[in-house]
Scaffold this motif. Sequence first.
Motif, PDB file in Angstrom:
ATOM      1  N   ILE A   1       0.810  -1.120  -0.111  1.00 32.57           N
ATOM      2  CA  ILE A   1       0.026  -0.055  -0.151  1.00 32.57           C
ATOM      3  C   ILE A   1       0.863   1.417  -0.035  1.00 32.57           C
ATOM      4  N   GLY A   2       0.665   2.360  -1.074  1.00 35.21           N
ATOM      5  CA  GLY A   2       1.263   3.523  -0.925  1.00 35.21           C
ATOM      6  C   GLY A   2       0.466   4.398  -0.851  1.00 35.21           C
ATOM      7  N   GLY A   3       0.819   5.670  -0.636  1.00 35.40           N
ATOM      8  CA  GLY A   3       0.158   6.888  -0.784  1.00 35.40           C
ATOM      9  C   GLY A   3      -0.362   7.206   0.777  1.00 35.40           C
ATOM     10  N   GLY A   4      -1.100   8.326   0.529  1.00 36.40           N
ATOM     11  CA  GLY A   4      -1.774   8.889   1.897  1.00 36.40           C
ATOM     12  C   GLY A   4      -1.244  10.475   1.887  1.00 36.40           C
ATOM     13  N   ILE A   5      -2.270  11.193   2.587  1.00 36.57           N
ATOM     14  CA  ILE A   5      -2.125  12.841   2.674  1.00 36.57           C
ATOM     15  C   ILE A   5      -0.760  13.266   3.557  1.00 36.57           C
ATOM     16  N   ASP A   6      -0.134  12.170   3.978  1.00 39.13           N
ATOM     17  CA  ASP A   6       1.035  12.434   4.956  1.00 39.13           C
ATOM     18  C   ASP A   6       2.338  12.026   4.086  1.00 39.13           C
ATOM     19  N   GLN A   7       2.164  11.437   2.823  1.00 38.80           N
ATOM     20  CA  GLN A   7       3.268  10.809   1.955  1.00 38.80           C
ATOM     21  C   GLN A   7       3.697  11.607   0.895  1.00 38.80           C
ATOM     22  N   ASP A   8       4.980  11.614   0.511  1.00 36.64           N
ATOM     23  CA  ASP A   8       5.426  12.448  -0.830  1.00 36.64           C
ATOM     24  C   ASP A   8       4.866  11.624  -1.930  1.00 36.64           C
ATOM     25  N   PRO A   9       3.980  12.260  -2.905  1.00 32.83           N
ATOM     26  CA  PRO A   9       3.512  11.674  -4.060  1.00 32.83           C
ATOM     27  C   PRO A   9       4.767  11.432  -4.995  1.00 32.83           C
TER      28      PRO A   9
ATOM     29  N   GLN B   1       7.332   9.945  -4.194  1.00 35.85           N
ATOM     30  CA  GLN B   1       7.623   8.478  -3.941  1.00 35.85           C
ATOM     31  C   GLN B   1       6.579   7.091  -4.057  1.00 35.85           C
ATOM     32  N   ASN B   2       5.563   7.698  -4.723  1.00 37.57           N
ATOM     33  CA  ASN B   2       4.672   6.503  -5.241  1.00 37.57           C
ATOM     34  C   ASN B   2       4.415   6.559  -6.504  1.00 37.57           C
ATOM     35  N   PRO B   3       4.982   5.351  -7.080  1.00 35.36           N
ATOM     36  CA  PRO B   3       5.121   4.921  -8.612  1.00 35.36           C
ATOM     37  C   PRO B   3       3.393   4.764  -9.199  1.00 35.36           C
ATOM     38  N   PHE B   4       2.417   4.996  -8.148  1.00 38.05           N
ATOM     39  CA  PHE B   4       1.073   4.796  -8.815  1.00 38.05           C
ATOM     40  C   PHE B   4       0.252   5.940  -8.624  1.00 38.05           C
ATOM     41  N   SER B   5       1.044   6.994  -8.381  1.00 43.76           N
ATOM     42  CA  SER B   5       0.535   8.426  -8.190  1.00 43.76           C
ATOM     43  C   SER B   5      -0.482   9.011  -8.956  1.00 43.76           C
ATOM     44  N   GLU B   6      -0.775   8.517 -10.116  1.00 42.01           N
ATOM     45  CA  GLU B   6      -1.636   8.890 -11.223  1.00 42.01           C
ATOM     46  C   GLU B   6      -2.877   8.428 -10.951  1.00 42.01           C
ATOM     47  N   ASP B   7      -3.037   7.357 -10.090  1.00 40.65           N
ATOM     48  CA  ASP B   7      -4.201   6.649  -9.675  1.00 40.65           C
ATOM     49  C   ASP B   7      -4.710   6.859  -8.145  1.00 40.65           C
ATOM     50  N   LYS B   8      -5.873   7.189  -8.139  1.00 40.72           N
ATOM     51  CA  LYS B   8      -6.183   7.565  -6.584  1.00 40.72           C
ATOM     52  C   LYS B   8      -7.425   6.823  -5.971  1.00 40.72           C
ATOM     53  N   THR B   9      -7.301   6.173  -4.913  1.00 44.05           N
ATOM     54  CA  THR B   9      -8.231   5.368  -4.495  1.00 44.05           C
ATOM     55  C   THR B   9      -9.128   6.322  -3.666  1.00 44.05           C
ATOM     56  N   ASP B  10     -10.266   6.315  -4.201  1.00 42.36           N
ATOM     57  CA  ASP B  10     -11.356   7.188  -3.726  1.00 42.36           C
ATOM     58  C   ASP B  10     -12.184   6.879  -2.464  1.00 42.36           C
ATOM     59  N   LYS B  11     -12.468   5.426  -2.623  1.00 43.37           N
ATOM     60  CA  LYS B  11     -13.285   4.818  -1.744  1.00 43.37           C
ATOM     61  C   LYS B  11     -12.766   3.360  -1.646  1.00 43.37           C
TER      62      LYS B  11
ATOM     63  N   ASN C   1     -14.505  -0.118   0.326  1.00 43.78           N
ATOM     64  CA  ASN C   1     -15.856  -0.595   1.110  1.00 43.78           C
ATOM     65  C   ASN C   1     -16.769   0.436   1.531  1.00 43.78           C
ATOM     66  N   GLY C   2     -16.677   1.412   0.553  1.00 46.03           N
ATOM     67  CA  GLY C   2     -18.002   2.726   0.732  1.00 46.03           C
ATOM     68  C   GLY C   2     -17.299   3.783   1.751  1.00 46.03           C
ATOM     69  N   TRP C   3     -16.007   3.402   2.261  1.00 44.54           N
ATOM     70  CA  TRP C   3     -15.421   4.561   3.193  1.00 44.54           C
ATOM     71  C   TRP C   3     -14.499   5.613   2.204  1.00 44.54           C
ATOM     72  N   ASP C   4     -14.925   6.730   2.300  1.00 47.70           N
ATOM     73  CA  ASP C   4     -13.879   8.098   1.772  1.00 47.70           C
ATOM     74  C   ASP C   4     -12.626   7.784   2.172  1.00 47.70           C
ATOM     75  N   MET C   5     -11.552   7.880   1.093  1.00 50.79           N
ATOM     76  CA  MET C   5     -10.196   7.536   1.351  1.00 50.79           C
ATOM     77  C   MET C   5      -9.618   8.944   0.945  1.00 50.79           C
ATOM     78  N   THR C   6     -10.314  10.027   0.508  1.00 47.97           N
ATOM     79  CA  THR C   6      -9.557  11.161  -0.107  1.00 47.97           C
ATOM     80  C   THR C   6      -8.640  12.175   0.587  1.00 47.97           C
ATOM     81  N   MET C   7      -8.757  11.786   2.215  1.00 51.33           N
ATOM     82  CA  MET C   7      -8.203  12.647   3.064  1.00 51.33           C
ATOM     83  C   MET C   7      -7.690  11.809   4.190  1.00 51.33           C
ATOM     84  N   VAL C   8      -7.164  10.741   3.913  1.00 46.34           N
ATOM     85  CA  VAL C   8      -6.643  10.059   4.953  1.00 46.34           C
ATOM     86  C   VAL C   8      -4.861   9.713   5.046  1.00 46.34           C
TER      87      VAL C   8
END
Length: 96
Positions: A31-39, A41-51, A53-60
């Motif tokens: 698992i990579g990314g998060g609002i506290d990570q440097d984008p 450093q994430n090779p998949f930074s062009e894709d963003k997990t929005d949800k 299982n129904g939980w909002d992941m945009t600001m975690v």
Amino acid sequence: LNYIPCENEMLSKVEIHKLRQGENLILGFSIGGGIDQDPAQNPFSEDKTDKVNGWDMTMVTHDQARKRLTKRNEEVVRLLVTRHSLQKAVQQSMMS
């Protein structure tokens, strides 16, 4: 891993069945990314997990995302992913 058709071509619905490793359920990927990570450093930074299982992941944070994705009692993880690479391609084609 299943891709589920979605109304918006910029979004992908992905269903992941966790792997059983002894008594544990694992995702089978890092698992990579998060609002506290440097984008950068994430090779998949062009894709963003929005949800997840129904939980909002945009600001975690990374830790919050990891905990949500690895919940012990969930055998299936359903993701709603924004594919920025698709969004860029569509925008470029509309400008030509």
